[in-house]
Write a protein that holds these residues in place. Sequence first.
Motif, PDB file in Angstrom:
ATOM      1  N   ARG A   1      -4.756 -19.842 -98.280  1.00 12.88           N
ATOM      2  CA  ARG A   1      -3.481 -19.073 -97.618  1.00 12.88           C
ATOM      3  C   ARG A   1      -3.265 -19.810 -96.799  1.00 12.88           C
ATOM      4  NH1 ARG A   1      -2.140 -14.836-100.216  1.00 12.88           N
ATOM      5  NH2 ARG A   1      -3.821 -13.453-100.988  1.00 12.88           N
ATOM      6  N   LEU A   2      -1.568 -20.297 -96.949  1.00 10.19           N
ATOM      7  CA  LEU A   2      -1.333 -21.330 -95.582  1.00 10.19           C
ATOM      8  C   LEU A   2      -0.880 -19.740 -94.221  1.00 10.19           C
ATOM      9  CD1 LEU A   2       1.211 -23.326 -96.506  1.00 10.19           C
ATOM     10  CD2 LEU A   2      -0.973 -23.666 -95.747  1.00 10.19           C
ATOM     11  N   VAL A   3      -0.568 -18.370 -94.164  1.00  4.04           N
ATOM     12  CA  VAL A   3      -0.931 -17.263 -93.828  1.00  4.04           C
ATOM     13  C   VAL A   3      -2.060 -16.327 -93.545  1.00  4.04           C
ATOM     14  CG1 VAL A   3       1.614 -17.698 -93.336  1.00  4.04           C
ATOM     15  CG2 VAL A   3       0.502 -15.839 -95.426  1.00  4.04           C
ATOM     16  N   ALA A   4      -2.187 -15.777 -92.937  1.00  3.49           N
ATOM     17  CA  ALA A   4      -3.609 -14.799 -92.792  1.00  3.49           C
ATOM     18  C   ALA A   4      -2.550 -13.196 -93.756  1.00  3.49           C
ATOM     19  CB  ALA A   4      -3.843 -14.004 -91.247  1.00  3.49           C
ATOM     20  N   ASN A   5      -4.382 -13.444 -94.269  1.00  2.00           N
ATOM     21  CA  ASN A   5      -3.718 -12.392 -95.465  1.00  2.00           C
ATOM     22  C   ASN A   5      -3.388 -10.426 -94.746  1.00  2.00           C
ATOM     23  OD1 ASN A   5      -5.313 -11.922 -97.690  1.00  2.00           O
ATOM     24  ND2 ASN A   5      -5.498  -9.476 -97.016  1.00  2.00           N
ATOM     25  N   PRO A   6      -3.241 -10.449 -93.232  1.00  2.00           N
ATOM     26  CA  PRO A   6      -2.700  -8.945 -93.114  1.00  2.00           C
ATOM     27  C   PRO A   6      -1.506  -8.955 -93.301  1.00  2.00           C
ATOM     28  CG  PRO A   6      -4.120  -8.693 -92.054  1.00  2.00           C
ATOM     29  CD  PRO A   6      -4.596  -9.838 -92.779  1.00  2.00           C
ATOM     30  N   ALA A   7      -0.947 -10.371 -93.039  1.00  2.00           N
ATOM     31  CA  ALA A   7       0.925 -10.315 -93.144  1.00  2.00           C
ATOM     32  C   ALA A   7       0.772 -10.816 -94.921  1.00  2.00           C
ATOM     33  CB  ALA A   7       1.214 -12.448 -92.751  1.00  2.00           C
ATOM     34  N   VAL A   8       0.266 -11.347 -95.863  1.00  2.06           N
ATOM     35  CA  VAL A   8       0.360 -11.058 -97.305  1.00  2.06           C
ATOM     36  C   VAL A   8       1.122  -9.916 -97.108  1.00  2.06           C
ATOM     37  CG1 VAL A   8       0.370 -11.567 -99.709  1.00  2.06           C
ATOM     38  CG2 VAL A   8       0.066 -12.858 -97.553  1.00  2.06           C
TER      39      VAL A   8
ATOM     40  N   GLY B   1       3.386 -15.472 -81.860  1.00  5.31           N
ATOM     41  CA  GLY B   1       3.276 -16.400 -81.553  1.00  5.31           C
ATOM     42  C   GLY B   1       3.438 -17.820 -81.270  1.00  5.31           C
ATOM     43  N   LEU B   2       3.369 -18.052 -82.597  1.00  3.27           N
ATOM     44  CA  LEU B   2       3.895 -19.279 -83.179  1.00  3.27           C
ATOM     45  C   LEU B   2       5.671 -19.468 -82.444  1.00  3.27           C
ATOM     46  CD1 LEU B   2       3.053 -18.987 -86.799  1.00  3.27           C
ATOM     47  CD2 LEU B   2       2.262 -20.673 -85.000  1.00  3.27           C
ATOM     48  N   ILE B   3       6.007 -18.173 -82.717  1.00  2.00           N
ATOM     49  CA  ILE B   3       7.845 -18.999 -81.673  1.00  2.00           C
ATOM     50  C   ILE B   3       7.548 -19.521 -80.255  1.00  2.00           C
ATOM     51  CG2 ILE B   3       7.498 -16.570 -80.695  1.00  2.00           C
ATOM     52  CD1 ILE B   3      10.802 -16.517 -81.959  1.00  2.00           C
ATOM     53  N   TYR B   4       6.664 -19.135 -79.695  1.00  2.00           N
ATOM     54  CA  TYR B   4       6.818 -19.471 -78.309  1.00  2.00           C
ATOM     55  C   TYR B   4       6.416 -21.369 -78.560  1.00  2.00           C
ATOM     56  CZ  TYR B   4       6.499 -14.577 -76.927  1.00  2.00           C
ATOM     57  OH  TYR B   4       6.556 -13.493 -76.923  1.00  2.00           O
ATOM     58  N   ALA B   5       6.048 -21.733 -79.341  1.00  5.07           N
ATOM     59  CA  ALA B   5       6.072 -24.208 -79.168  1.00  5.07           C
ATOM     60  C   ALA B   5       7.708 -24.046 -78.828  1.00  5.07           C
ATOM     61  CB  ALA B   5       5.419 -23.899 -80.632  1.00  5.07           C
ATOM     62  N   GLY B   6       8.521 -23.306 -78.995  1.00  2.00           N
ATOM     63  CA  GLY B   6      10.178 -23.489 -78.709  1.00  2.00           C
ATOM     64  C   GLY B   6       9.813 -23.432 -77.092  1.00  2.00           C
ATOM     65  N   VAL B   7       9.571 -23.276 -76.297  1.00  2.00           N
ATOM     66  CA  VAL B   7       9.720 -22.562 -74.870  1.00  2.00           C
ATOM     67  C   VAL B   7       9.699 -23.596 -74.538  1.00  2.00           C
ATOM     68  CG1 VAL B   7       8.797 -21.500 -72.897  1.00  2.00           C
ATOM     69  CG2 VAL B   7       8.743 -20.093 -75.002  1.00  2.00           C
TER      70      VAL B   7
ATOM     71  N   ALA C   1     -19.694  -9.892 -98.706  1.00  2.00           N
ATOM     72  CA  ALA C   1     -18.526  -9.437 -98.970  1.00  2.00           C
ATOM     73  C   ALA C   1     -17.995 -10.666 -98.881  1.00  2.00           C
ATOM     74  CB  ALA C   1     -17.074  -8.351 -98.465  1.00  2.00           C
ATOM     75  N   VAL C   2     -16.307 -10.735 -99.963  1.00  2.00           N
ATOM     76  CA  VAL C   2     -15.703 -12.576-100.253  1.00  2.00           C
ATOM     77  C   VAL C   2     -15.131 -12.764 -99.040  1.00  2.00           C
ATOM     78  CG1 VAL C   2     -14.360 -13.414-101.513  1.00  2.00           C
ATOM     79  CG2 VAL C   2     -15.538 -11.807-102.689  1.00  2.00           C
ATOM     80  N   PRO C   3     -15.030 -13.491 -98.425  1.00  2.00           N
ATOM     81  CA  PRO C   3     -14.392 -14.428 -96.974  1.00  2.00           C
ATOM     82  C   PRO C   3     -13.008 -14.255 -97.513  1.00  2.00           C
ATOM     83  CG  PRO C   3     -15.957 -15.871 -97.632  1.00  2.00           C
ATOM     84  CD  PRO C   3     -15.957 -15.068 -98.873  1.00  2.00           C
ATOM     85  N   VAL C   4     -12.069 -13.206 -96.400  1.00  2.00           N
ATOM     86  CA  VAL C   4     -11.086 -12.692 -96.453  1.00  2.00           C
ATOM     87  C   VAL C   4     -10.400 -12.959 -95.129  1.00  2.00           C
ATOM     88  CG1 VAL C   4      -8.846 -11.277 -96.832  1.00  2.00           C
ATOM     89  CG2 VAL C   4     -10.693 -11.747 -98.770  1.00  2.00           C
ATOM     90  N   GLU C   5      -8.915 -13.645 -94.628  1.00  2.76           N
ATOM     91  CA  GLU C   5      -8.483 -13.578 -93.444  1.00  2.76           C
ATOM     92  C   GLU C   5      -8.021 -12.241 -92.802  1.00  2.76           C
ATOM     93  OE1 GLU C   5      -7.002 -16.134 -90.069  1.00  2.76           O
ATOM     94  OE2 GLU C   5      -6.289 -16.721 -92.087  1.00  2.76           O
TER      95      GLU C   5
ATOM     96  N   PHE D   1      -4.620 -23.721 -89.331  1.00  2.00           N
ATOM     97  CA  PHE D   1      -4.467 -23.541 -90.424  1.00  2.00           C
ATOM     98  C   PHE D   1      -4.542 -24.631 -91.460  1.00  2.00           C
ATOM     99  CE2 PHE D   1       0.036 -21.893 -89.692  1.00  2.00           C
ATOM    100  CZ  PHE D   1      -0.070 -21.075 -88.756  1.00  2.00           C
ATOM    101  N   CYS D   2      -5.433 -26.068 -91.463  1.00  2.00           N
ATOM    102  CA  CYS D   2      -6.272 -26.226 -92.364  1.00  2.00           C
ATOM    103  C   CYS D   2      -7.389 -25.578 -92.273  1.00  2.00           C
ATOM    104  CB  CYS D   2      -6.233 -27.701 -91.594  1.00  2.00           C
ATOM    105  SG  CYS D   2      -4.649 -29.492 -91.815  1.00  2.00           S
ATOM    106  N   TRP D   3      -8.188 -25.496 -92.100  1.00  2.00           N
ATOM    107  CA  TRP D   3      -9.204 -24.650 -92.043  1.00  2.00           C
ATOM    108  C   TRP D   3      -8.968 -23.431 -92.793  1.00  2.00           C
ATOM    109  CZ3 TRP D   3     -10.891 -19.564 -90.808  1.00  2.00           C
ATOM    110  CH2 TRP D   3     -12.014 -19.459 -90.215  1.00  2.00           C
ATOM    111  N   ARG D   4      -7.862 -22.906 -92.398  1.00  2.00           N
ATOM    112  CA  ARG D   4      -7.277 -21.919 -93.183  1.00  2.00           C
ATOM    113  C   ARG D   4      -7.212 -21.709 -94.557  1.00  2.00           C
ATOM    114  NH1 ARG D   4      -2.210 -19.347 -91.120  1.00  2.00           N
ATOM    115  NH2 ARG D   4      -4.173 -17.596 -90.054  1.00  2.00           N
ATOM    116  N   TYR D   5      -5.970 -22.919 -95.174  1.00  2.00           N
ATOM    117  CA  TYR D   5      -6.006 -23.466 -95.897  1.00  2.00           C
ATOM    118  C   TYR D   5      -7.880 -22.835 -96.575  1.00  2.00           C
ATOM    119  CZ  TYR D   5      -3.435 -25.029-100.236  1.00  2.00           C
ATOM    120  OH  TYR D   5      -3.220 -25.109-101.609  1.00  2.00           O
TER     121      TYR D   5
END
Length: 583
Positions: free
Chosen positions: A271-278, A220-226, A82-86, A262-266
């Motif tokens: 993409r900057l977000v995981a494929n399921p989010a798209v 989980g990104l939201i918890y950076a604000g805790v 398969a082609v690499p896809v997150e 995120f840099c590795w993902r891009y």
Amino acid sequence: MTTTVAEGRPTFRRRVRAGEAPAPGPGYASRLLPFLSVLAGTAAIGWHATRYGNWIIDDAGITFAYARSVAEGLGPVVQLGAVPVEGFSNPSWMLLLAAGRLLGLFDHGTLFGVPDYVLFPKGLALLCCAGILVLCYRAAAMVTRRPWLATLAIGAALASIPSFVIWCFSGLSNSLFALTVTGLAVLLFRAVLHHRLLFGRIAVGAGLLAALAALTRPEGLIYAGVYPLAALIGLRRYTIGPVLGRAALSTVAFLLPVGTYFCWRYLEFGRLVANPAVAKEQDMPVVEDLTRPGALVGYAGALAVLAVAVAIGMVLARRVWWRPALLALLVPLGLALLAFAVLRADWMAQFRFATPVWVLSALVGTLAVAEVLRGVGRHARVLGATGLAAVLLPSAVSFEAAASEFRDSPNISMCFVADRMGRGFNAYADMLELKQGSLLLPDLGGSAMTSRLHLVDMAGLVSARIADYMASGDRQGKRDYIFDEVKPTFIHSHAPWSAANGIPSDPRMERDYYQIFEYSYPGPPNGDWVRKDVVPDRQTLERLRRYANTTLTEVDRRSFAREWPRRECGDTLHPGQTQVNQH
């Protein structure tokens, strides 16, 4: 009186001597009770989980397949070739499963007579639940005289909530996510009580835990604000300079691992977000989304939620000595509710995005109720406890009904998909003597674990091209891509996908495909199709149809039976299997 250098306030040890916080009692019992309370709470959660048998949600199978590929050195692909896809959105959980496979604990066979694709993720979930209760004990030990009793109450509360137990033991990452968020909350709670919130190691630890949360679930990104929010709440005790400095330090500790990923993902996926989010078309939140937590109130019971809210309000109004720590604990709870509100509504039952809410609510509610009861006389305490039990009774009845309903009719299981879509279509391919082929379908978990065909994801989770079509709402473009470029050997479609994408109703379906099997659903056609150019003769087509109308029809029929969705589907799952598990 001893004071801290930073704040000029009594130290926690001095507060213990003064009777404002409980000192642990000496003796064997005081050492044994914490262990027993965690053990009992974990056992209660585990017992509830056994009600759902070997059930694993099919979406978990997608992560399982990626873990297999990573462990085998194939990279981030859903299957060989398969082609690499997150196509996963829980990299930390996926890596844990991959580590389990490398250690021979996952995706190899059976452990203690149970398939390891069931036992290993559920065992990890149980360990995470035990870790949650250990953390809750450490928080309760700071502010209650009997922390073991508070821990037992929290364990009982979590064990009674079907939403928490179901999704922690679904094969998904909910248990690890809840453990991470709880660890972050308890870290800040204890730091405030010890007057160490602005210590560098606390800021760094909070940032790293928030990063782990972000790499376990997208929200989980939201918890950076805790940590920054908790520090800002304490501005009455701190000066602005140190607060901003430590908030920046925590943010840097968060950004280093998350930014690296995120840099590795891009670089890897573009993409900057995981494929399921798209594919899931997650939109920007609107004001109306803030009403979604109201559904959790209805699920937990309005009286129970009101009782907990009143207890929290009483503690805040009394200005008890640990009030600042309670405010810090309310920060991650508030962000957990906000995350639940802004996430796109999920098709799965039992509020799978609410897992951290249940843990933090149980912790905050138990500590608040314990404080309220501690501040009244014995007679009032008995009345209060009795009244609380009466208030919680309707919630217990509602939870039992929800658990029974899900037990009898759980969401689509990985084993059903492995049998129906994976092994079933492998058998089709064998009957046609195909060396290779492809399969378009919307259910990828069990299929990815068992199919020898190249899978094309109708839902777009592991297909970047289809995810882009779905995000843009281009249904025609998606159909053109399927029929003119992909030209899958087999197609499977069922409601609601058939109506949503229009593939079975497209004129090219009748032109290019024979229907092997048809569901009797109302609306657009649903079932299995095969390309005409791979069918050598009419006899072979009839053989495919006989197999579909006997073996696969039985799989479909039994998928609605009470016990069938909770079964396991063989000792192992591997590509090329054709034997449908009948047990």
